[in-house]
Design a protein around this motif. Structure first.
Motif, PDB file in Angstrom:
ATOM      1  N   PRO A 214      64.182  51.789 -21.875  1.00  0.00           N
ATOM      2  CA  PRO A 214      64.745  50.848 -20.895  1.00  0.00           C
ATOM      3  C   PRO A 214      63.755  49.766 -20.473  1.00  0.00           C
ATOM      4  O   PRO A 214      62.592  50.055 -20.169  1.00  0.00           O
ATOM      5  CB  PRO A 214      65.114  51.740 -19.708  1.00  0.00           C
ATOM      6  CG  PRO A 214      64.333  52.993 -19.882  1.00  0.00           C
ATOM      7  CD  PRO A 214      64.113  53.176 -21.346  1.00  0.00           C
ATOM      8  N   LEU A 215      64.222  48.533 -20.448  1.00  0.00           N
ATOM      9  CA  LEU A 215      63.399  47.386 -20.068  1.00  0.00           C
ATOM     10  C   LEU A 215      62.801  47.572 -18.678  1.00  0.00           C
ATOM     11  O   LEU A 215      61.623  47.264 -18.449  1.00  0.00           O
ATOM     12  CB  LEU A 215      64.267  46.110 -20.101  1.00  0.00           C
ATOM     13  CG  LEU A 215      63.653  44.815 -19.580  1.00  0.00           C
ATOM     14  CD1 LEU A 215      62.492  44.378 -20.464  1.00  0.00           C
ATOM     15  CD2 LEU A 215      64.713  43.712 -19.502  1.00  0.00           C
ATOM     16  N   GLU A 216      63.590  48.095 -17.749  1.00  0.00           N
ATOM     17  CA  GLU A 216      63.161  48.195 -16.356  1.00  0.00           C
ATOM     18  C   GLU A 216      62.011  49.186 -16.160  1.00  0.00           C
ATOM     19  O   GLU A 216      61.337  49.165 -15.121  1.00  0.00           O
ATOM     20  CB  GLU A 216      64.335  48.602 -15.472  1.00  0.00           C
ATOM     21  CG  GLU A 216      65.505  47.630 -15.483  1.00  0.00           C
ATOM     22  CD  GLU A 216      66.402  47.782 -16.707  1.00  0.00           C
ATOM     23  OE1 GLU A 216      67.304  46.947 -16.891  1.00  0.00           O
ATOM     24  OE2 GLU A 216      66.200  48.746 -17.489  1.00  0.00           O
ATOM     25  N   ALA A 217      61.794  50.064 -17.126  1.00  0.00           N
ATOM     26  CA  ALA A 217      60.755  51.093 -16.980  1.00  0.00           C
ATOM     27  C   ALA A 217      59.509  50.790 -17.797  1.00  0.00           C
ATOM     28  O   ALA A 217      58.593  51.616 -17.843  1.00  0.00           O
ATOM     29  CB  ALA A 217      61.314  52.458 -17.391  1.00  0.00           C
ATOM     30  N   LEU A 218      59.434  49.619 -18.415  1.00  0.00           N
ATOM     31  CA  LEU A 218      58.301  49.301 -19.286  1.00  0.00           C
ATOM     32  C   LEU A 218      56.959  49.385 -18.558  1.00  0.00           C
ATOM     33  O   LEU A 218      55.959  49.814 -19.134  1.00  0.00           O
ATOM     34  CB  LEU A 218      58.461  47.897 -19.875  1.00  0.00           C
ATOM     35  CG  LEU A 218      59.380  47.755 -21.083  1.00  0.00           C
ATOM     36  CD1 LEU A 218      59.543  46.286 -21.447  1.00  0.00           C
ATOM     37  CD2 LEU A 218      58.837  48.541 -22.275  1.00  0.00           C
ATOM     38  N   ARG A 219      56.923  48.973 -17.299  1.00  0.00           N
ATOM     39  CA  ARG A 219      55.651  48.968 -16.575  1.00  0.00           C
ATOM     40  C   ARG A 219      55.061  50.376 -16.457  1.00  0.00           C
ATOM     41  O   ARG A 219      53.843  50.544 -16.321  1.00  0.00           O
ATOM     42  CB  ARG A 219      55.840  48.355 -15.187  1.00  0.00           C
ATOM     43  CG  ARG A 219      54.541  48.013 -14.473  1.00  0.00           C
ATOM     44  CD  ARG A 219      54.809  47.231 -13.205  1.00  0.00           C
ATOM     45  NE  ARG A 219      55.433  45.946 -13.480  1.00  0.00           N
ATOM     46  CZ  ARG A 219      54.756  44.828 -13.739  1.00  0.00           C
ATOM     47  NH1 ARG A 219      53.442  44.846 -13.754  1.00  0.00           N
ATOM     48  NH2 ARG A 219      55.400  43.705 -13.981  1.00  0.00           N
ATOM     49  N   GLY A 220      55.906  51.386 -16.519  1.00  0.00           N
ATOM     50  CA  GLY A 220      55.419  52.740 -16.372  1.00  0.00           C
ATOM     51  C   GLY A 220      54.643  53.261 -17.566  1.00  0.00           C
ATOM     52  O   GLY A 220      53.811  54.167 -17.423  1.00  0.00           O
ATOM     53  N   VAL A 221      54.880  52.704 -18.750  1.00  0.00           N
ATOM     54  CA  VAL A 221      54.208  53.225 -19.949  1.00  0.00           C
ATOM     55  C   VAL A 221      52.700  52.981 -19.908  1.00  0.00           C
ATOM     56  O   VAL A 221      51.911  53.923 -20.107  1.00  0.00           O
ATOM     57  CB  VAL A 221      54.850  52.639 -21.223  1.00  0.00           C
ATOM     58  CG1 VAL A 221      54.036  53.010 -22.462  1.00  0.00           C
ATOM     59  CG2 VAL A 221      56.280  53.153 -21.366  1.00  0.00           C
ATOM     60  N   PRO A 222      52.234  51.765 -19.640  1.00  0.00           N
ATOM     61  CA  PRO A 222      50.782  51.584 -19.519  1.00  0.00           C
ATOM     62  C   PRO A 222      50.172  52.386 -18.376  1.00  0.00           C
ATOM     63  O   PRO A 222      49.039  52.860 -18.482  1.00  0.00           O
ATOM     64  CB  PRO A 222      50.639  50.072 -19.268  1.00  0.00           C
ATOM     65  CG  PRO A 222      51.888  49.472 -19.793  1.00  0.00           C
ATOM     66  CD  PRO A 222      52.955  50.488 -19.543  1.00  0.00           C
ATOM     67  N   ILE A 223      50.896  52.537 -17.284  1.00  0.00           N
ATOM     68  CA  ILE A 223      50.372  53.317 -16.163  1.00  0.00           C
ATOM     69  C   ILE A 223      50.204  54.780 -16.568  1.00  0.00           C
ATOM     70  O   ILE A 223      49.182  55.415 -16.276  1.00  0.00           O
ATOM     71  CB  ILE A 223      51.300  53.194 -14.941  1.00  0.00           C
ATOM     72  CG1 ILE A 223      51.255  51.763 -14.386  1.00  0.00           C
ATOM     73  CG2 ILE A 223      50.925  54.198 -13.869  1.00  0.00           C
ATOM     74  CD1 ILE A 223      52.258  51.501 -13.287  1.00  0.00           C
ATOM     75  N   LEU A 224      51.191  55.329 -17.258  1.00  0.00           N
ATOM     76  CA  LEU A 224      51.108  56.711 -17.715  1.00  0.00           C
ATOM     77  C   LEU A 224      49.953  56.884 -18.699  1.00  0.00           C
ATOM     78  O   LEU A 224      49.162  57.829 -18.601  1.00  0.00           O
ATOM     79  CB  LEU A 224      52.430  57.114 -18.376  1.00  0.00           C
ATOM     80  CG  LEU A 224      52.525  58.542 -18.924  1.00  0.00           C
ATOM     81  CD1 LEU A 224      52.355  59.545 -17.787  1.00  0.00           C
ATOM     82  CD2 LEU A 224      53.855  58.747 -19.634  1.00  0.00           C
TER      83      LEU A 224
END
Length: 268
Positions: A214-224
């Motif tokens: 999902p586009l809206e959750a992309l920011r979470g991948v680098p944080i994880l």
């Protein structure tokens, strides 16, 4: 983000009773633990769906690509915080994550929006090259930087780009967003009069969006991903502390540029 109108807190992620913990409809102990990898579990938590092999392969590849990148500012912040407060690893990890913004780690989410803007024009029957040209021209007119293009070290393409694109191809993922990312790269010189090549921040959304993330959750991948890298740095910090060395180096290079009282001698 608008304030919600709900008056009752609701969630579809988790519930439990005395005997069973339920996560996204599955019994955590009987159906998840020992049966899901961490990446599978993350995707399940995020979407309520178990990822297919293609999505899982691409998600794993993106997490690996950006977990570690040396003594970048977020890592330095974490190590210096840990040196000052070694009893609070969680605070040191938090210090590193607080630096995840538009320059460090947050660019992937912004690049995803850029790629999606081109995709929306394609869906309106614009040819790919024209759609890319139109969006990049709009960014230039608005004096907005192009997230995911250009790198201070990798003047040719960031080597992680091709590694991620190859993974997506081998996994059988949709390459639509990869094609969009490359089309943007091709039109940049004519519009910006610069040769800005793809970096990992554009490659990550290109492969993830093509794999159904999902586009809206992309920011979470680098944080994880960076959370794991920070824990590794902090483990090293426990046995070979450089937190204060980093601060000493900053002090050594420091130059005071303000005014001083009469008779003040900086060397005394």
């Amino acid at each position: 983000m608008k304030i919600g109108k709900e008056t009752i807190p609701r969630s579809a992620i988790c519930t439990s009773n005395e005997n069973t913990i339920v996560v996204r409809g599955l019994d955590l102990c009987q159906e998840v633990i020992g049966k899901f990898s961490f990446s599978e579990y993350f995707f399940l938590l995020l979407t309520g769906q178990k990822p297919n092999p293609c999505t899982l392969a691409v998600l794993d590849a993106t997490l690996v690509a950006i977990t570690e990148h040396g003594l970048v500012p977020s890592v330095q912040a974490a190590r210096m915080t840990y040196a000052a407060s070694p009893e609070a690893m969680q605070g040191a990890v938090a210090a590193g994550l607080l630096g995840c913004g538009s320059v460090i780690l947050g660019a992937s989410a912004d690049a995803g929006v850029l790629l999606d803007e081109v995709k929306q024009l394609i869906e309106q029957r614009r040819p790919l090259a024209k759609a890319a040209h139109e969006v990049v021209s709009r960014y230039r007119a608005d004096k907005r930087a192009l997230p995911g293009y250009g790198h201070p070290l990798h003047k040719a393409r960031d080597p992680r780009v091709e590694a991620l694109f190859t993974c997506a191809r081998h996994a059988g993922s949709s390459l639509l967003y990869v094609e969009i990312a490359e089309a943007i790269e091709r039109v940049i010189p004519d519009i910006l009069d610069k040769d800005l090549r793809l970096n990992v921040s554009a490659a990550i959304p290109a492969v993830l969006l093509g794999a159904g993330f999902p586009l809206e959750a992309l920011r979470g991948v680098p944080i994880l991903a960076r959370s794991a890298g920070l824990v590794a740095h902090l483990h090293e910090e426990q046995g070979a502390s450089i937190g204060f060395a980093l601060s000493y180096q900053a002090t050594r290079e420091f130059e005071y540029t303000g005014s001083v009282p009469a008779g003040f001698d900086a060397h005394r």
